[in-house]
Design an enzyme around this catalytic site. Structure first.
Site: not given
Ligand SMILES: CC(=O)SCCNC(=O)CCNC(=O)[C@H](O)C(C)(C)COP(=O)(O)OP(=O)(O)OC[C@H]1O[C@@H](n2cnc3c(N)ncnc32)[C@H](O)[C@@H]1OP(=O)(O)O
Ligand SMILES: N[C@@H](CCO)C(=O)O
Length: 383
Positions: A160, A229, A329, A362-363
Site C-alpha cells: 500500500s 476513516r 483492489d 486492498h487489505d
Molecule cells: C500494512 C499496514 O501497516 S496496515 C496495518 C494497519 N492495520 C489495520 O488496518 C488493522 C485494522 N483492520 C482493517 O482496517 C481492515 O478492515 C482489515 C481488513 C485488516 C480487518 O479489519 P477488522 O476490523 O479486524 O475486521 P472487519 O473489517 O471484519 O470488522 C470486524 C469488526 O466490526 C464489527 N462489526 C461487524 N459488523 C458490525 C455491525 N453491523 N455493527 C457494528 N460493528 C460491526 C465486529 O464486531 C468487529 O469488531 P471488532 O473490530 O471490535 O472486533
Molecule cells: N487498512 C490498512 C491499509 C491501507 O493502506 C491501513 O489502514 O493502513
C-alpha cells in the site's frame, strides 16, 4: 513470535538539522522502530519493511509498549499486523534475515509527529509539524540503516502506501537494495485516488474541534477523523466483503456519530470502523500521510525527469522486483499497479508480476498473507 519492544533512533541536531523538501526543518527527529532476527557479521542480511497508511512499526509479535494516541489499550495495536509473514521459517525468515520496520516520520506511534512534543516549546507540534514527502521518509530511514552500518539491503518491502516508500527508497538509493517487493501499490497516485484523499482532508479539517490542527489541549476532531476513516475504509475492503462482514447481531442502533442514527448493519459496521480507528490514530498524522500519498509521483520523488530516467537507474543497479497487484483492489486500482510493472518492463528490469485473486480487496495483504508468502520466500531465497 515472542515479545518485541519499541526502539528509538534519534538523528539531527541544532547544527545539523533535518531539512525537508518542502522547506521544513527539524533539529531532532525520532523514529520508533522494531527489529526481528539478527544482523549478521557483514551486515548483509537486512530487510527494510515500510508499513502502510495507519500501520505502525509493530509488524510482528506482541509489543506491550505501543501507546495508542488516547492511551487506551488497543488489542490491534499490540499484535503485529504481519505476524504470519515474519518469524522463524516464515517468508521473512528471522533465522536468516534481520528485518527492520520504522514508524514513519509524522506518525503517531512513537516517531516524531504532530502529536509529539516540539523540543523547542515542550508542546505538541500540531499545525507546525512540517509536511513530509516520500523522499524525506526514505532519506531519514537511510540514516537509520547507516546507524546500523548497513550498506546494501537484501530487500525493501512495502504494501500500500508502504509500497510507494519502497519505490522511493529503491530509486533514490538504487545500489543499496537488491530486491524490491511492492504489494498493492503503484507508481503515481491517480486523480481519483487524490479526490478520495481530498474528501478525507475535508472531513478532518471541517471538524469543529480541528482548530487548524492545534487541538491537543482540547477535544480532538474525532468526528472528522472517524468520517475520514469511513471514507477510506470502503476502499480497503471489497464492497461485497462489507456486506459479508457487516453482522446483524452486533448492530448498535443507539450508536450515533454526531447527529446521525444508523439505520442498518452496513452503516453500523462502517460507524464502528470509524469509532474504532480514532482510538488508535491522530488526525494530524492522518493529514500528513494523506498529503504524502496524494502527491506521490515516482519520478518526482526520485528527482528524475521521467519514469524512463528513474527506472534506468534501477536497471543499472541490477535490482530484482516482485510486484503484487490484487484484482479486487479499490484503493490502488489494478491499472495503477500495472502501470508500475509497465515502467519496469520498459526499462527491462527483472520484474515478476503476480496478480492475487482475492475477494477481500486492498487489505488482502493483511488478511491473507498466505497468498503472498510463497512468492516472497522464493524471491528472497534466490538472493
Ligand atoms: C500494512 C499496514 O501497516 S496496515 C496495518 C494497519 N492495520 C489495520 O488496518 C488493522 C485494522 N483492520 C482493517 O482496517 C481492515 O478492515 C482489515 C481488513 C485488516 C480487518 O479489519 P477488522 O476490523 O479486524 O475486521 P472487519 O473489517 O471484519 O470488522 C470486524 C469488526 O466490526 C464489527 N462489526 C461487524 N459488523 C458490525 C455491525 N453491523 N455493527 C457494528 N460493528 C460491526 C465486529 O464486531 C468487529 O469488531 P471488532 O473490530 O471490535 O472486533
Ligand atoms: N487498512 C490498512 C491499509 C491501507 O493502506 C491501513 O489502514 O493502513
Amino acid at each position: 513470535m515472542s515479545n518485541v519492544t519499541t526502539r528509538f533512533f534519534h538523528t539531527g541536531s541544532a547544527t545539523d538539522p533535518i531539512r525537508l523538501r518542502d522547506g521544513g526543518e527539524m533539529e531532532e527527529v525520532t523514529l520508533a522502530y522494531e527489529t526481528w532476527g539478527e544482523l549478521n557479521e557483514d551486515r548483509s542480511n537486512a530487510i527494510l519493511l515500510f508499513h502502510a497508511l495507519s500501520g505502525s512499526h509493530h509488524a510482528a509479535g506482541f509489543n506491550p509498549d505501543i501507546e495508542a494516541i488516547n492511551g487506551i489499550w488497543q488489542p490491534e495495536l499490540h499484535e503485529g499486523w504481519w505476524s504470519d509473514m515474519i518469524g522463524p521459517g516464515l517468508a521473512l525468515d528471522t533465522n536468516r534475515y534481520f528485518i527492520i520496520c520504522a514508524n514513519y516520520l509524522g506518525g503517531c506511534y512513537g516517531s516524531s509527529g504532530p502529536a509529539s512534543l516540539d523540543p523547542e516549546t515542550g508542546k505538541p507540534w500540531g499545525s507546525r509539524f512540517p509536511h513530509v514527502t516520500a523522499a524525506d521518509q526514505v532519506e531519514i530511514q537511510a540514516r537509520l540503516l547507516d546507524d546500523f552500518g548497513i550498506g546494501k539491503l537484501v530487500a525493501v518491502i512495502g504494501p500500500s502506501v508502504g509500497g510507494l516508500l519502497a519505490l522511493a527508497f529503491a530509486t533514490r538509493f538504487p545500489h543499496r537494495v537488491a530486491n524490491v517487493v511492492s504489494i498493492a501499490s503503484g507508481y503515481k497516485t491517480t486523480v481519483l485516488n487524490r479526490l478520495v484523499l481530498f474528501e478525507q482532508i475535508l472531513a478532518i479539517e471541517n471538524d469543529p474541534n480541528f482548530n487548524g490542527g492545534d487541538y491537543y489541549e482540547g477535544a480532538p476532531p474525532l468526528y472528522g477523523l472517524a468520517l475520514a476513516r469511513m471514507i477510506s475504509h470502503k476502499t480497503f475492503v471489497h464492497l461485497d466483503a462489507i456486506e459479508r462482514r457487516a453482522r446483524q447481531d452486533v448492530v448498535q442502533p443507539d450508536d450515533v456519530l454526531a447527529w446521525y442514527r444508523v439505520r442498518d448493519q452496513f452503516q453500523s459496521y462502517m460507524l464502528h470502523q470509524g469509532k474504532k480507528f480514532v482510538k488508535r490514530f491522530d488526525a494530524n498524522t492522518y493529514l500528513r500521510i494523506n498529503d504524502m500519498w496524494s502527491r506521490f509521483d515516482g519520478a518526482q520523488e526520485g528527482d528524475a525527469g521521467s519514469p524512463e530516467d528513474l527506472f534506468a537507474r534501477v536497471k543499472d543497479a541490477g535490482q530484482k522486483w516482485l510486484v503484487f497487484s490484487i484484482d479486487s483492489d479499490f484503493c490502488f486500482y489494478p491499472e495503477e499497479q500495472t502501470e508500475l510493472v509497465t515502467h519496469l518492463e520498459k526499462a527491462k528490469v527483472d520484474v515478476m508480476h503476480i496478480t492475487v485473486h482475492s475477494d477481500k480487496g486492498h487489505d488482502s495483504f493483511l488478511l491473507e498473507p498466505n497468498l503472498y508468502t510463497p512468492h516472497i520466500a522464493w524471491v528472497l531465497g534466490r538472493a
